[in-house]
Design an enzyme around this catalytic site. Structure first.
Site, mmCIF file in Angstrom:
data_model
loop_
_atom_site.group_PDB
_atom_site.id
_atom_site.type_symbol
_atom_site.label_atom_id
_atom_site.label_comp_id
_atom_site.label_asym_id
_atom_site.label_seq_id
_atom_site.Cartn_x
_atom_site.Cartn_y
_atom_site.Cartn_z
ATOM 1 N N ARG A 178 -23.393 -82.626 -26.073
ATOM 2 C CA ARG A 178 -23.391 -84.088 -26.026
ATOM 3 C C ARG A 178 -22.368 -84.417 -27.068
ATOM 4 O O ARG A 178 -21.901 -84.217 -27.854
ATOM 5 C CB ARG A 178 -24.789 -84.492 -26.958
ATOM 6 N N THR A 217 -21.020 -90.869 -27.877
ATOM 7 C CA THR A 217 -21.638 -91.556 -26.651
ATOM 8 C C THR A 217 -22.945 -90.894 -26.680
ATOM 9 O O THR A 217 -23.748 -91.589 -25.869
ATOM 10 C CB THR A 217 -20.649 -91.518 -25.461
ATOM 11 N N ASP A 274 -30.625 -79.454 -35.691
ATOM 12 C CA ASP A 274 -29.729 -79.085 -34.621
ATOM 13 C C ASP A 274 -30.154 -77.766 -34.180
ATOM 14 O O ASP A 274 -29.915 -76.733 -34.927
ATOM 15 C CB ASP A 274 -28.356 -79.389 -35.052
ATOM 16 N N ASP A 303 -27.293 -75.125 -33.888
ATOM 17 C CA ASP A 303 -26.935 -74.778 -35.292
ATOM 18 C C ASP A 303 -27.820 -73.755 -35.698
ATOM 19 O O ASP A 303 -27.295 -72.844 -36.494
ATOM 20 C CB ASP A 303 -26.431 -76.041 -36.001
HETATM 21 C C1 PRP Z 1 -28.514 -80.190 -27.782
HETATM 22 C C2 PRP Z 1 -29.720 -79.561 -27.294
HETATM 23 C C3 PRP Z 1 -29.677 -80.296 -25.924
HETATM 24 C C4 PRP Z 1 -29.372 -81.764 -26.327
HETATM 25 C C5 PRP Z 1 -30.200 -82.752 -26.323
HETATM 26 O O1 PRP Z 1 -27.428 -79.706 -27.494
HETATM 27 O O2 PRP Z 1 -29.660 -78.103 -27.414
HETATM 28 O O3 PRP Z 1 -28.765 -79.661 -24.975
HETATM 29 O O4 PRP Z 1 -28.432 -81.556 -27.693
HETATM 30 O O5 PRP Z 1 -30.010 -84.065 -26.316
HETATM 31 P P1 PRP Z 1 -29.992 -84.997 -25.191
HETATM 32 O O6 PRP Z 1 -31.388 -84.993 -24.852
HETATM 33 O O7 PRP Z 1 -29.655 -86.306 -26.068
HETATM 34 O O8 PRP Z 1 -28.966 -84.786 -24.410
HETATM 35 P P2 PRP Z 1 -25.982 -79.604 -28.051
HETATM 36 O O9 PRP Z 1 -25.360 -81.190 -27.148
HETATM 37 O O10 PRP Z 1 -26.028 -80.475 -29.518
HETATM 38 O O11 PRP Z 1 -25.128 -78.683 -27.716
HETATM 39 P P3 PRP Z 1 -25.248 -77.228 -28.313
HETATM 40 O O12 PRP Z 1 -26.372 -76.546 -27.533
HETATM 41 O O13 PRP Z 1 -24.085 -76.638 -27.694
HETATM 42 O O14 PRP Z 1 -25.385 -77.322 -29.823
HETATM 43 N N1 URA Z 2 -30.136 -81.947 -30.361
HETATM 44 C C1 URA Z 2 -30.961 -81.061 -31.281
HETATM 45 O O1 URA Z 2 -30.634 -79.920 -31.341
HETATM 46 N N2 URA Z 2 -31.651 -81.519 -31.849
HETATM 47 C C2 URA Z 2 -32.039 -82.974 -32.067
HETATM 48 O O2 URA Z 2 -32.754 -83.358 -32.578
HETATM 49 C C3 URA Z 2 -31.690 -83.612 -30.788
HETATM 50 C C4 URA Z 2 -30.558 -83.266 -30.097
#
Ligand code: PRP
Ligand code: URA
Length: 208
Positions: free
Chosen positions: A103, A107, A199, A202
């Site tokens: 994400r 945005t 997160d 993380d």
């Molecule tokens: C997080 C999560 C989803 C997304 C959800 O990933 O694992 O993929 O956010 O958010 P959304 O429903 O608003 O799209 P992130 O973009 O943080 O990436 P990562 O898994 O690499 O940390």
């Molecule tokens: N992605 C995450 O990992 N946690 C949240 O709460 C939303 C998006």
């Protein structure tokens, strides 16, 4: 298509430990796998079976086994990776595709960076995995890409869903059943789920 919140006591117990901010990375990963495995039990309930004849030590039997092509697990990178091992423990023949999305912090729109799936997706049951369904942008984008690649029978599995994400995913892909361990209250103003678990990527990988 409907949202199914899997209320099983073991899932709810493990999810509470997962949400706790004091849960360390190793335990967090183990719990994500365990919850994903328990959820898969429900999400695979309607996989097709076929009858085969086998011989027990005592007699012949018309037995049932999974039919057709092996299912495909498609984790959305990164955090979806955390759910793969748990489900593969239950469905060891499953193939694994990968969709890379993150994400954009400003945005909240998904940014695509990787896509690799089996070529015969149309023949397979596809399970899209991501612990978090927040705005729904990542799930909608991943499923759109999978449909373009031929996927027809798709299910989406997450641990924690926000109402906003469920509405967006149902609106964009009404044919895709959603399975979650919890439906939380809302998103905050930077797109995190409340109460959520923070997160997921993380916490799984020890980055922050
Ligand atoms: C997080 C999560 C989803 C997304 C959800 O990933 O694992 O993929 O956010 O958010 P959304 O429903 O608003 O799209 P992130 O973009 O943080 O990436 P990562 O898994 O690499 O940390
Ligand atoms: N992605 C995450 O990992 N946690 C949240 O709460 C939303 C998006």
């Amino acid at each position: 298509m409907a949202l199914t919140v899997i209320e099983h006591p073991l899932i709810q117990h493990k999810l509470s430990i997962l949400r706790d901010q004091s849960t360390p990375t190793k335990l967090f990963k183990e719990l994500v796998d365990e919850i994903a495995m328990l959820m898969a039990f429900e999400a695979t309930r309607d996989l097709p079976l076929e009858t085969v004849e086998i011989e027990t030590p005592l007699e012949r039997l018309q037995a049932r086994r999974l039919s057709g092509y092996e299912p495909v697990l498609v984790p959305i990178l990164r955090a979806g990776l955390g759910m793969v091992d748990g489900i593969r423990a239950l469905v060891p023949s499953a193939r694994v595709g990968h969709v890379g999305l993150y994400r954009d912090h400003d945005t909240l729109e998904p940014v695509e960076y990787y896509f690799k799936v089996p070529s015969d997706l149309a023949q397979r049951d596809v399970f899209v995995l991501d612990p978090m369904l927040a705005t729904g942008g990542s799930a909608v984008d991943a499923i759109t890409q999978l449909k373009k690649a031929g996927a027809v029978r798709i299910r989406f599995l997450c641990l924690v869903a926000a109402p906003e994400g469920v509405a967006k995913l149902e609106g964009a892909h009404p044919d895709v059943p959603i399975f979650a361990a919890a439906l939380d209250r809302q998103l905050n103003d930077v797109g995190y789920i409340l109460p959520g678990l923070g997160d997921a990527g993380d916490r799984l990988f020890g980055t922050r």
